[in-house]
Design a protein around this motif. Sequence first.
Motif, short mmCIF file in Angstrom:
data_model
loop_
_atom_site.label_atom_id
_atom_site.label_comp_id
_atom_site.label_asym_id
_atom_site.label_seq_id
_atom_site.Cartn_x
_atom_site.Cartn_y
_atom_site.Cartn_z
N LEU A 165 25.22 34.83 34.91
CA LEU A 165 26.05 35.82 34.22
C LEU A 165 27.53 35.53 34.37
CD1 LEU A 165 23.72 38.75 34.71
CD2 LEU A 165 24.86 38.22 32.57
N TRP A 166 27.90 34.88 35.49
CA TRP A 166 29.31 34.49 35.60
C TRP A 166 29.66 33.48 34.52
CZ3 TRP A 166 33.14 36.99 37.32
CH2 TRP A 166 32.95 37.91 38.35
N VAL B 140 28.37 33.51 31.63
CA VAL B 140 28.54 34.34 30.43
C VAL B 140 29.91 35.01 30.43
CG1 VAL B 140 27.67 36.38 29.24
CG2 VAL B 140 26.07 34.72 30.20
N ILE B 141 30.32 35.50 31.60
CA ILE B 141 31.59 36.22 31.68
C ILE B 141 32.77 35.28 31.45
CG2 ILE B 141 33.14 37.48 33.24
CD1 ILE B 141 30.65 38.67 34.54
#
Lengths: 295, 268
Positions: free
Chosen positions: A130-131, A133-134
């Motif tokens: 998810l990092w 993605v961020i």
Amino acid sequence: MTLKERLGRLGRTEAANGYLLVSPTALYALLLLAVPLATILAFSFWTQNYLDIDTTLTLKNYQEAFGEPLYRQLMLRSLMISGAVTLATVLTAFPIAYFVSFHVPQSRKSLWIFLITIPFWTSYLIRVFLWKVILGYNGVLNATLQGAGLIDEPLTFILYNANAVVITLAHAFAPFAILPIFVALEKIDRSLLEASQDLGENRLTTFLRVTLPLAMPGVVAAVLIVFIPTIGDYVTPRLVGGPNGLMIANMIQTQFLKLNNAPLGAALAVIAMLLVGAISLIFVGLNRRFLRGPK
Amino acid sequence: MRGGWLRIYALSYLVFLYAPIALLPIFAFNDGTVIAFPLRGFTLQWFSELTQIPALHTAVANSLMIAVITALVSTLLGICAARAAARYDFPGKRGIMGFIMLPLVLPEIIVAVSLLVVLLQIGIRLSAVTVILGHVLICTPFCIAILNSSFQNLDKSLEEAAFDLGETRLSTFRLITLPLVMPGIISSLLIAFTISLDEFIIAFFLTGNEPTLPVYLWGQLRFPQKIPVVMALGTLLVALSVLLLTLAEYFRRRGIARTGGKDTGGFL
């Protein structure tokens, strides 16, 4: 009942009881930790030809590990990234630990600590992903900043490089840094702080001369517990590091699983551990004066 | 004003901590294959796709089995060590306990490769059993950390009283000690289960051709079209972890209240 009978009923001596009780766990650690670690050390002095292990002792692996510029570069970069992660994590964690210890009412403290630890227990792979993605080119951060009109072009320095690795690892290890510092701060006798202010120190000098030195054992523990494990991470560098963010653990993994060169992988692992161990010992040595005193 | 800036900082730090897992459900319910803003619309498609992947179901079953056995074994080993450390004094205690706790700070890749090398040398085939061996090693220190506080808060005189009143060592343990530390044990089981279920690095090295859930996930991350399904799966995983942790925290607090100790806050 005589004393002798009682002792007999209690069974042997206290030490014998202790050893007996701790032995299953200690034996497990001996067989599955000590023996494997010793084997890795032995492997680093052996050589491998496809599947055959040659047990003649040699320093060839270490010569290759130190001689090859790629390995030197990876090792140095890993130490730098681990150091940066440690610095970032501990510096950002300290105010949190301080806040929870000094400004949160006693009854709410365990709630705060619980809230801080929850993300740590959720799937590590998913969090790292998810990092990505961020921080990505079309990621959440860039979309938000562009939407707010703060930037025109997406930021590119935050994914697929060492910065992304530092941010992601700082997130992953946050509770490891917060908890030891929090415990150290909780142990501080609050009357010492009052005494300091009664004797004319202001809030800042009280913090620097009383609180901080007393909190140092926690800070040292936090540094070690972040610095040592981060050197062995290969998931984060692989997912968000890009080619210039790879670390030594990626190379160790490759040597073991892809190149079938376990001895060289073992030598790299041993060198990494020795370097990390040496740096940790120097760090503890530098902070010796804070670590002395009553327990 | 006291703590004003610190409070703002602390709250934004919590946002930083929760950012990744807060985004997870957003993308899991998003009707688009690309994981980026802007969002497309609401869908349950990714969740329904989860039910149609046999490989995933095998991995889940495998992971659950590994996690249950790991939790039981590491809690049992944890009880032995924590009890020994709290109750008895013996030469070399600090060294022995320190060594048992070592996996807590050791990089996981070191644990993984050293176990791999030894297992391959002895000729043990990689399977769920080898993953369990590795997981028990890294979970035991966490179990000890949780159980330590249970056993340390235990009032020794309660056991001595039972002993003086004629109970045997075994019945004392069953009637007095066990009920008092039970919440700690449950908490330790839940934590070990959670760690094992999420652990990737050791499982990646030691799993044979029966992948655990995280190893399966790792394989899926390479295929962009599979990412939304991964997000749905991740949402379920995180929800499960949070549920288990809340239960663990509940039992930990109950345990502290039962033994009359002071809450020092959190695990570890």
